[in-house]
Design a protein around this motif. Structure first.
Motif, PDB file in Angstrom:
ATOM      1  N   GLU A  37       0.825  -1.214   0.000  1.00 48.87           N
ATOM      2  CA  GLU A  37       0.000   0.000   0.000  1.00 48.87           C
ATOM      3  C   GLU A  37       0.858   1.264   0.000  1.00 48.87           C
ATOM      4  N   LYS A  42      -0.240   6.406  -6.399  1.00 44.97           N
ATOM      5  CA  LYS A  42      -1.664   6.686  -6.580  1.00 44.97           C
ATOM      6  C   LYS A  42      -1.959   7.493  -7.835  1.00 44.97           C
ATOM      7  N   ALA A  87     -12.304   5.059  -6.660  1.00 45.03           N
ATOM      8  CA  ALA A  87     -12.276   6.327  -5.914  1.00 45.03           C
ATOM      9  C   ALA A  87     -12.133   6.062  -4.417  1.00 45.03           C
ATOM     10  N   ALA A  88     -12.855   5.067  -3.934  1.00 50.14           N
ATOM     11  CA  ALA A  88     -12.782   4.735  -2.510  1.00 50.14           C
ATOM     12  C   ALA A  88     -11.413   4.148  -2.155  1.00 50.14           C
ATOM     13  N   LEU A  90      -8.559   4.504  -3.669  1.00 48.90           N
ATOM     14  CA  LEU A  90      -7.451   5.438  -3.871  1.00 48.90           C
ATOM     15  C   LEU A  90      -7.683   6.788  -3.200  1.00 48.90           C
ATOM     16  N   GLU A  91      -8.829   6.904  -2.530  1.00 46.43           N
ATOM     17  CA  GLU A  91      -9.202   8.160  -1.872  1.00 46.43           C
ATOM     18  C   GLU A  91      -9.091   9.327  -2.851  1.00 46.43           C
ATOM     19  N   SER A  92      -9.761   9.163  -4.006  1.00 48.02           N
ATOM     20  CA  SER A  92      -9.646  10.129  -5.096  1.00 48.02           C
ATOM     21  C   SER A  92     -10.966  10.864  -5.338  1.00 48.02           C
ATOM     22  N   GLU A  93     -10.959  12.160  -5.083  1.00 47.81           N
ATOM     23  CA  GLU A  93     -12.118  13.000  -5.380  1.00 47.81           C
ATOM     24  C   GLU A  93     -12.353  13.064  -6.884  1.00 47.81           C
ATOM     25  N   LEU A  96     -14.175  10.039  -7.965  1.00 46.46           N
ATOM     26  CA  LEU A  96     -15.531  10.130  -7.433  1.00 46.46           C
ATOM     27  C   LEU A  96     -16.396  11.025  -8.330  1.00 46.46           C
TER      28      LEU A  96
END
Length: 137
Positions: A37, A42, A87-88, A90-93, A96
């Motif tokens: 991780e 990313k 999106a979830a 990779l925590e990518s707005e 999303l």
């Protein structure tokens, strides 16, 4: 472990001289999920997700243009789920937002008036994503 050594000879267009670049790449093996991780680039993965999504959208447009509305809608729905999942993870707005837009396109696909507007925007977005290149050094 090193896996490749690359050397490129090229003509520098600015200086009009021959130049050379060299690089080496390697791989690392681990069983640690934490290490994996931490090692994920990313930005690169997000770009790859966008490219895959653009290809799927392009295919959905072709299906819709052929009158295969149900298949196109199902493909866009899968694409929406793919974007939201990525999106979830990779925590990518950005992904999303693309998922939200894809959802709107999915819902508009069976209405001719809405579809024409969505199709035009999808074609432009797909072209933009597929032709993006980073020339930064």
């Amino acid at each position: 472990m090193d896996v490749a050594d690359v050397t490129i000879d090229y003509a520098d267009m600015k200086s009009k001289k021959s130049d050379q670049l060299s690089g080496r790449t390697g791989v690392e093996f681990t069983r640690s999920e934490e290490t994996v991780e931490r090692s994920v680039d990313k930005e690169t993965v997000i770009d790859a997700v966008k490219q895959i999504s653009a290809e799927v959208s392009e295919e959905a447009i072709m299906l819709r243009d052929e009158g295969r509305i149900d298949e196109a809608q199902a493909l866009l729905q899968e694409n929406t789920e793919y974007l939201f999942g990525a999106a979830a993870a990779l925590e990518s707005e950005e992904l999303l937002l693309l998922g939200d837009i894809n959802l709107i396109d999915t819902e508009a696909i069976d209405d001719d008036d809405e579809w024409n507007a969505s199709r035009k925007r999808m074609k432009a977005s797909t072209y933009e994503i597929q032709s993006q290149q980073d020339y930064s050094e």
